[in-house]
Design a protein around this motif. Sequence first.
Motif, PDB file in Angstrom:
ATOM      1  N   THR A  59       0.830  -1.203   0.000  1.00 48.95           N
ATOM      2  CA  THR A  59       0.000   0.000   0.000  1.00 48.95           C
ATOM      3  C   THR A  59       0.865   1.254   0.000  1.00 48.95           C
ATOM      4  O   THR A  59       0.583   2.234  -0.705  1.00 48.95           O
ATOM      5  N   THR A  60       1.944   1.222   0.782  1.00 53.60           N
ATOM      6  CA  THR A  60       2.872   2.360   0.795  1.00 53.60           C
ATOM      7  C   THR A  60       3.501   2.570  -0.571  1.00 53.60           C
ATOM      8  O   THR A  60       3.632   3.705  -1.048  1.00 53.60           O
ATOM      9  N   ALA A  61       3.880   1.469  -1.231  1.00 54.31           N
ATOM     10  CA  ALA A  61       4.489   1.588  -2.565  1.00 54.31           C
ATOM     11  C   ALA A  61       3.498   2.132  -3.575  1.00 54.31           C
ATOM     12  O   ALA A  61       3.854   2.886  -4.476  1.00 54.31           O
ATOM     13  N   ARG A  62       2.221   1.762  -3.411  1.00 55.17           N
ATOM     14  CA  ARG A  62       1.210   2.267  -4.348  1.00 55.17           C
ATOM     15  C   ARG A  62       1.025   3.767  -4.236  1.00 55.17           C
ATOM     16  O   ARG A  62       0.846   4.468  -5.227  1.00 55.17           O
ATOM     17  N   SER A  63       1.060   4.262  -3.020  1.00 54.06           N
ATOM     18  CA  SER A  63       0.811   5.690  -2.802  1.00 54.06           C
ATOM     19  C   SER A  63       2.045   6.536  -3.087  1.00 54.06           C
ATOM     20  O   SER A  63       1.958   7.764  -3.122  1.00 54.06           O
ATOM     21  N   ASP A  64       3.194   5.886  -3.282  1.00 55.86           N
ATOM     22  CA  ASP A  64       4.433   6.615  -3.547  1.00 55.86           C
ATOM     23  C   ASP A  64       4.631   6.718  -5.058  1.00 55.86           C
ATOM     24  O   ASP A  64       4.395   5.762  -5.793  1.00 55.86           O
ATOM     25  N   ILE A  65       5.072   7.865  -5.542  1.00 56.79           N
ATOM     26  CA  ILE A  65       5.267   8.047  -6.986  1.00 56.79           C
ATOM     27  C   ILE A  65       6.736   8.128  -7.353  1.00 56.79           C
ATOM     28  O   ILE A  65       7.074   8.372  -8.506  1.00 56.79           O
ATOM     29  N   SER A  66       7.624   7.956  -6.388  1.00 59.10           N
ATOM     30  CA  SER A  66       9.055   8.041  -6.678  1.00 59.10           C
ATOM     31  C   SER A  66       9.517   6.778  -7.412  1.00 59.10           C
ATOM     32  O   SER A  66       8.860   5.748  -7.384  1.00 59.10           O
ATOM     33  N   HIS A  67      10.672   6.872  -8.065  1.00 54.91           N
ATOM     34  CA  HIS A  67      11.158   5.751  -8.863  1.00 54.91           C
ATOM     35  C   HIS A  67      11.639   4.581  -8.008  1.00 54.91           C
ATOM     36  O   HIS A  67      11.752   3.460  -8.494  1.00 54.91           O
ATOM     37  N   ASP A  68      11.935   4.815  -6.739  1.00 54.09           N
ATOM     38  CA  ASP A  68      12.399   3.734  -5.872  1.00 54.09           C
ATOM     39  C   ASP A  68      11.316   3.285  -4.896  1.00 54.09           C
ATOM     40  O   ASP A  68      11.598   2.835  -3.792  1.00 54.09           O
TER      41      ASP A  68
ATOM     42  N   ASN B 285       0.850  17.809  -5.389  1.00 51.16           N
ATOM     43  CA  ASN B 285       1.437  19.146  -5.414  1.00 51.16           C
ATOM     44  C   ASN B 285       2.927  19.028  -5.713  1.00 51.16           C
ATOM     45  O   ASN B 285       3.474  17.936  -5.847  1.00 51.16           O
ATOM     46  N   GLN B 286       3.592  20.147  -5.798  1.00 52.16           N
ATOM     47  CA  GLN B 286       4.986  20.139  -6.218  1.00 52.16           C
ATOM     48  C   GLN B 286       5.933  19.598  -5.156  1.00 52.16           C
ATOM     49  O   GLN B 286       7.107  19.349  -5.427  1.00 52.16           O
ATOM     50  N   PHE B 287       5.426  19.408  -3.932  1.00 50.89           N
ATOM     51  CA  PHE B 287       6.272  18.905  -2.860  1.00 50.89           C
ATOM     52  C   PHE B 287       6.011  17.429  -2.568  1.00 50.89           C
ATOM     53  O   PHE B 287       6.491  16.896  -1.572  1.00 50.89           O
ATOM     54  N   GLY B 288       5.237  16.752  -3.410  1.00 51.80           N
ATOM     55  CA  GLY B 288       4.963  15.335  -3.217  1.00 51.80           C
ATOM     56  C   GLY B 288       3.774  15.057  -2.335  1.00 51.80           C
ATOM     57  O   GLY B 288       3.495  13.892  -2.035  1.00 51.80           O
ATOM     58  N   GLY B 289       3.046  16.085  -1.910  1.00 49.84           N
ATOM     59  CA  GLY B 289       1.860  15.887  -1.085  1.00 49.84           C
ATOM     60  C   GLY B 289       0.591  15.896  -1.914  1.00 49.84           C
ATOM     61  O   GLY B 289       0.594  15.596  -3.108  1.00 49.84           O
ATOM     62  N   TYR B 290      -0.539  16.266  -1.267  1.00 50.39           N
ATOM     63  CA  TYR B 290      -1.832  16.264  -1.920  1.00 50.39           C
ATOM     64  C   TYR B 290      -2.320  17.700  -2.101  1.00 50.39           C
ATOM     65  O   TYR B 290      -2.142  18.549  -1.227  1.00 50.39           O
ATOM     66  N   LEU B 291      -2.976  17.949  -3.226  1.00 48.50           N
ATOM     67  CA  LEU B 291      -3.517  19.262  -3.538  1.00 48.50           C
ATOM     68  C   LEU B 291      -4.985  19.115  -3.904  1.00 48.50           C
ATOM     69  O   LEU B 291      -5.332  18.348  -4.813  1.00 48.50           O
ATOM     70  N   ARG B 292      -5.839  19.820  -3.209  1.00 50.87           N
ATOM     71  CA  ARG B 292      -7.276  19.769  -3.478  1.00 50.87           C
ATOM     72  C   ARG B 292      -7.561  20.462  -4.803  1.00 50.87           C
ATOM     73  O   ARG B 292      -7.194  21.613  -5.013  1.00 50.87           O
ATOM     74  N   THR B 293      -8.247  19.720  -5.714  1.00 49.59           N
ATOM     75  CA  THR B 293      -8.479  20.263  -7.060  1.00 49.59           C
ATOM     76  C   THR B 293      -9.932  20.653  -7.306  1.00 49.59           C
ATOM     77  O   THR B 293     -10.196  21.660  -7.951  1.00 49.59           O
ATOM     78  N   PHE B 294     -10.888  19.858  -6.851  1.00 51.38           N
ATOM     79  CA  PHE B 294     -12.297  20.245  -7.003  1.00 51.38           C
ATOM     80  C   PHE B 294     -13.123  19.450  -5.998  1.00 51.38           C
ATOM     81  O   PHE B 294     -12.658  18.465  -5.416  1.00 51.38           O
ATOM     82  N   ASP B 295     -14.371  19.884  -5.784  1.00 52.37           N
ATOM     83  CA  ASP B 295     -15.279  19.160  -4.896  1.00 52.37           C
ATOM     84  C   ASP B 295     -16.685  19.198  -5.474  1.00 52.37           C
ATOM     85  O   ASP B 295     -17.052  20.104  -6.221  1.00 52.37           O
ATOM     86  N   LEU B 296     -17.489  18.194  -5.129  1.00 51.06           N
ATOM     87  CA  LEU B 296     -18.888  18.065  -5.549  1.00 51.06           C
ATOM     88  C   LEU B 296     -19.727  17.787  -4.305  1.00 51.06           C
ATOM     89  O   LEU B 296     -19.255  17.176  -3.351  1.00 51.06           O
ATOM     90  N   LYS B 297     -21.013  18.198  -4.334  1.00 53.90           N
ATOM     91  CA  LYS B 297     -21.847  18.108  -3.139  1.00 53.90           C
ATOM     92  C   LYS B 297     -23.208  17.513  -3.464  1.00 53.90           C
ATOM     93  O   LYS B 297     -23.689  17.589  -4.595  1.00 53.90           O
ATOM     94  N   THR B 298     -23.819  16.943  -2.413  1.00 54.51           N
ATOM     95  CA  THR B 298     -25.200  16.476  -2.517  1.00 54.51           C
ATOM     96  C   THR B 298     -26.126  17.512  -1.877  1.00 54.51           C
ATOM     97  O   THR B 298     -25.673  18.513  -1.304  1.00 54.51           O
ATOM     98  N   ASP B 299     -27.417  17.267  -1.971  1.00 50.75           N
ATOM     99  CA  ASP B 299     -28.388  18.098  -1.262  1.00 50.75           C
ATOM    100  C   ASP B 299     -28.424  17.697   0.218  1.00 50.75           C
ATOM    101  O   ASP B 299     -27.858  16.677   0.620  1.00 50.75           O
TER     102      ASP B 299
END
Length: 751
Positions: free
Chosen positions: A89-98, A556-570
């Motif tokens: 799971t850790t390897a899946r969430s990592d985008i680095s080459h190693d 994001n540019q630092f390897g973390g997460y960046l919120r891009t959009f959101d959707l809502k219900t009633d």
Amino acid sequence: MTLASPFGKARTSRMEGVIERAWEDYRLLFKASAQLQPICGQILSMIGSLHLIDDHLQTGDLSISNRKALRDVESWCHNALSSLEAALTTARSDISHDRFKILQSKVLDPANTLSGFVELLRRDRQKTMVEILSQMIGEMQSTNSQQSVVTEWSVLEAQLEKLGLPKEVIEEEFFFISDWLKENSLEQIEEDAEDAEDVADVEKVEDEELPDYDPGEERNPIEEKVQIMDEMARNVATDEPIATSSKAEPPPYTFEEDNDQPIIDSEFSHFIQTAIATDTDVRLLKRKLHPELGPHPTSWLPKSVQARFEDSRDIIPIMPPDSFTAMAYETAPRCVNEIERLKRLLRTSSAFKQNMNSGVAHEALQGLEVMSTALSRFDLLQDQKSGADNFSDLDVLDFEFSTAVVLDARLPFPDREFELAQKSYYLLLTYIMGFLEAISLVFPGRTYISAPVEQIEFLWKDNHMSTRVAFVEKQLAAWDNIESAAYHCRNWYSTRPMIRQGALEALEKWQRSEMILSGSEQKDSIELTVVSASELPKSNFRTSNTWVKMVHYGPNQFGGYLRTFDLKTDVSKATQHPVWNKKLSFEISSQSKLVDFELYDRVAGIDTQLCKYRIFCSFVPGVEANFANRSLLYGIDEEVDFPLKFLAGKGKEREPPLLRLRLHWAGRIAKAEALALPTRPPGKMFRLDATPVPMTPEEKIAAKNPPRPRQGSLPQWGSEGSEAAVHNARHARRPSMPTTNGTVNNSGHSF
């Protein structure tokens, strides 16, 4: 007197769950990068040990100490697999080459826990078997059945079954029983039996004796069974039919059309298998050391098309051993060189210089000449028309047809003639390879013969070398039919240029299909319906007014997460079981990281977050493309309940409510099929185990040239003050997200 059996009836396996879980992890990792093959091997070893433990559970009861140890082993297995899955799971969430480094260095069983427990179970079982065998020996000494039990395995097996040993345990522990009887009481019982027989012979009446009768050497069925099982093991190892004697005259090695496997003796089969394995290793090593040298599996393509597949991991590394190209350009020339070496060895040997016109040296030289003549027939397989470098035009026909037939299954092909030519040439070549392997054993040495003449003459006759030479001569006498089949395939191919056109068209369509299956041509469209929630906690004063917000995050540019959009219900008012049935449509790409579903309670216009659930996107280049642990390659339409993590007060955890979502997407394969594109790599040029998720052109370049750490403004790990610099960079002011008023357009996006 009969000893109570400690071996119970078959029972349900308690290791079944662990084995199935290990198989699931193996199937997932086996499709991944070649870097993960060591951990796959460890999982297979673990599964093998678990099956051995399971066999013990099926055939015998456990002691109290072993039951406790079994529980510990079962718990240890689950913990080891959980640790492996967490690392994955850790390897899946990592985008680095190693990202696979942690999996590459992982050791599942460093203390050999499983093998130690298997040995413990086997020792306990053998201890019980010793008690039963000792009791059997004691009963035999007081009866007259000693000789029949000792000399007949079937009688011994029946006696052990009567004493409580299951038949499968007796067969499995055959060698242990045999060795124990030899070491403890077998010799004594045989001596007693012989003494009793001598006494009986003295008391016999003279006219009852059989004149001129010689019973011969007494049989030992246990030793005979050992020999038979050894012979079976050798034949199974070479994947050949069981032979009664490896020294028997070799049966015919035919090239008939309906005979798929030649029938040969097991020892010569071993020579052939060894020669084939050596040839494969040599060709792989040559390709690794000199990748620029041919033949290449892509050599049949035009130069402009070859460049497109240079970096593909799905191309076979070398030509198959039974291909005309490998036979004509690689294996046959190597056999010719070996024949020349053996000829020089015989002619320069001092032991045979005076006797080159007769004897074993003369026969060997004649045999090598026959093999050399046979190898000259392989020149016919070299390229005659196509102009490809070191690539047989017969393989050009085979590769083009196997590629073009993906688009048009009605294409004709000269199956009978092609199969006859390919199979006959390959069987003749492997027979010659086996002969050269055997003659190297008869005449040992690279630069001089290091065996006496008497030994060489014995080995030449013992391995029936003259018979094998005569067989090759017989095949060459009727070889015109095989060459006619090869000529027929060439003539047939020369009148059908549409096969090459169809093959190139199939490869063009496959490249388009690769773009779709890899997700680089267009994003994956997800249609997600927020159906309902259940078991929401009830307040002391009122019921909740709930609604759900879906938040998408990218990198994001630092390897973390960046919120891009959101959707809502009633808002669903005043209920513990809200129902929304709100359809949210959005797109994800290989850059998508995760999607959060946040449940809010609205009171007097103020929204308070109650709980949430996080769905990860997993994009591993060339391995998988998943959303919510479901492949984006295939169509999905299902409702799934996800447990929401609910916190109330000062962190008191309650029973989590369930959020029901309906997941729907068409799948990448359906998109390719709608455009009449192939969904698997077409033709024999590609590996059979090619990954179902092709790599994008950018990912191929990145895999070939891993990115280096950037220099300059970004801090480097390990340098002084680098951790503080990264901390400051991550907490620097970021541009604020535009606010939304909660309105959702037809596509589901907020404005």
